[in-house]
Design a protein around this motif. Structure first.
Motif, PDB file in Angstrom:
ATOM      1  N   GLY A  61       3.573   5.101   8.925  1.00 51.31           N
ATOM      2  CA  GLY A  61       3.191   3.425   8.855  1.00 51.31           C
ATOM      3  C   GLY A  61       2.020   3.110   9.253  1.00 51.31           C
ATOM      4  O   GLY A  61       1.942   2.217   9.487  1.00 51.31           O
ATOM      5  N   GLY A  62       1.013   4.186   9.146  1.00 50.13           N
ATOM      6  CA  GLY A  62      -0.246   3.797   9.479  1.00 50.13           C
ATOM      7  C   GLY A  62      -1.129   3.100   8.594  1.00 50.13           C
ATOM      8  O   GLY A  62      -0.725   2.817   7.469  1.00 50.13           O
ATOM      9  N   ARG A  63      -2.407   2.601   8.968  1.00 47.58           N
ATOM     10  CA  ARG A  63      -3.256   2.139   8.114  1.00 47.58           C
ATOM     11  C   ARG A  63      -4.037   3.047   7.036  1.00 47.58           C
ATOM     12  O   ARG A  63      -4.120   3.947   7.474  1.00 47.58           O
ATOM     13  N   ARG A  64      -4.233   2.442   5.872  1.00 44.30           N
ATOM     14  CA  ARG A  64      -4.804   3.313   5.033  1.00 44.30           C
ATOM     15  C   ARG A  64      -6.119   3.038   5.246  1.00 44.30           C
ATOM     16  O   ARG A  64      -6.726   2.072   5.468  1.00 44.30           O
ATOM     17  N   PRO A  65      -6.985   4.290   4.721  1.00 50.28           N
ATOM     18  CA  PRO A  65      -8.672   4.166   5.021  1.00 50.28           C
ATOM     19  C   PRO A  65      -9.028   3.011   3.752  1.00 50.28           C
ATOM     20  O   PRO A  65      -8.297   2.907   2.738  1.00 50.28           O
ATOM     21  N   MET A  66     -10.091   2.243   4.073  1.00 49.68           N
ATOM     22  CA  MET A  66     -10.415   1.517   3.118  1.00 49.68           C
ATOM     23  C   MET A  66     -11.851   1.325   3.078  1.00 49.68           C
ATOM     24  O   MET A  66     -12.494   1.667   4.091  1.00 49.68           O
ATOM     25  N   ALA A  67     -12.464   0.610   2.090  1.00 47.76           N
ATOM     26  CA  ALA A  67     -14.093   0.791   2.092  1.00 47.76           C
ATOM     27  C   ALA A  67     -14.643  -0.154   3.041  1.00 47.76           C
ATOM     28  O   ALA A  67     -13.972  -1.241   3.469  1.00 47.76           O
ATOM     29  N   PRO A  68     -15.800  -0.037   3.458  1.00 54.15           N
ATOM     30  CA  PRO A  68     -16.386  -0.938   4.602  1.00 54.15           C
ATOM     31  C   PRO A  68     -16.259  -2.337   4.154  1.00 54.15           C
ATOM     32  O   PRO A  68     -16.292  -3.289   5.043  1.00 54.15           O
ATOM     33  N   ASP A  69     -16.520  -2.750   2.883  1.00 55.79           N
ATOM     34  CA  ASP A  69     -16.834  -4.094   2.532  1.00 55.79           C
ATOM     35  C   ASP A  69     -15.408  -4.798   2.387  1.00 55.79           C
ATOM     36  O   ASP A  69     -15.485  -6.005   2.250  1.00 55.79           O
ATOM     37  N   ASP A  70     -14.531  -4.070   2.407  1.00 53.97           N
ATOM     38  CA  ASP A  70     -13.182  -4.583   2.433  1.00 53.97           C
ATOM     39  C   ASP A  70     -12.363  -4.495   3.957  1.00 53.97           C
ATOM     40  O   ASP A  70     -11.325  -5.226   3.987  1.00 53.97           O
ATOM     41  N   ASP A  71     -13.144  -3.999   4.902  1.00 52.72           N
ATOM     42  CA  ASP A  71     -12.496  -4.148   6.279  1.00 52.72           C
ATOM     43  C   ASP A  71     -13.109  -5.287   7.182  1.00 52.72           C
ATOM     44  O   ASP A  71     -14.279  -5.290   7.365  1.00 52.72           O
ATOM     45  N   PRO A  72     -12.256  -6.019   7.463  1.00 58.63           N
ATOM     46  CA  PRO A  72     -12.467  -7.099   8.265  1.00 58.63           C
ATOM     47  C   PRO A  72     -13.156  -6.861   9.742  1.00 58.63           C
ATOM     48  O   PRO A  72     -13.977  -7.502   9.972  1.00 58.63           O
TER      49      PRO A  72
END
Length: 88
Positions: free
Chosen positions: A71-82
């Motif tokens: 149930g962990g967080r998915r990796p995301m692009a830096p410009d989508d990461d708040p």
């Protein structure tokens, strides 16, 4: 040559089914059978391959059934990461 074409097609589908079965995620395999049983079924060239593609192969785009964790967080692009954007 025309008589060899169906044989080559069956052998190609059989090889593809065996490799696809071996590479499939064991939790995503359908049909109510374990992955090892599906691999043994695919040993039968024409029938086994057809059964794998129709009943056992995981559906495209379906996530594997979760077995409790994950149930962990998915990796995301830096410009989508708040959090990253807040630090700018």
């Amino acid at each position: 040559m025309a008589r060899l074409l169906p044989i080559i097609a069956i052998l190609a589908a059989w090889l593809y089914a065996m490799v696809d079965c071996a590479m499939a995620d064991r939790r995503a395999v359908r049909g109510g059978l374990p992955k090892a049983a599906w691999f043994l079924i695919t040993v039968l060239p024409a029938l086994g391959s057809a059964l794998w593609f129709i009943f056992g192969r995981p559906r495209r785009g379906s996530p594997p059934k979760s077995g409790g964790g994950g149930g962990g967080r998915r990796p995301m692009a830096p410009d989508d990461d708040p959090d990253f954007l807040r630090g700018l």
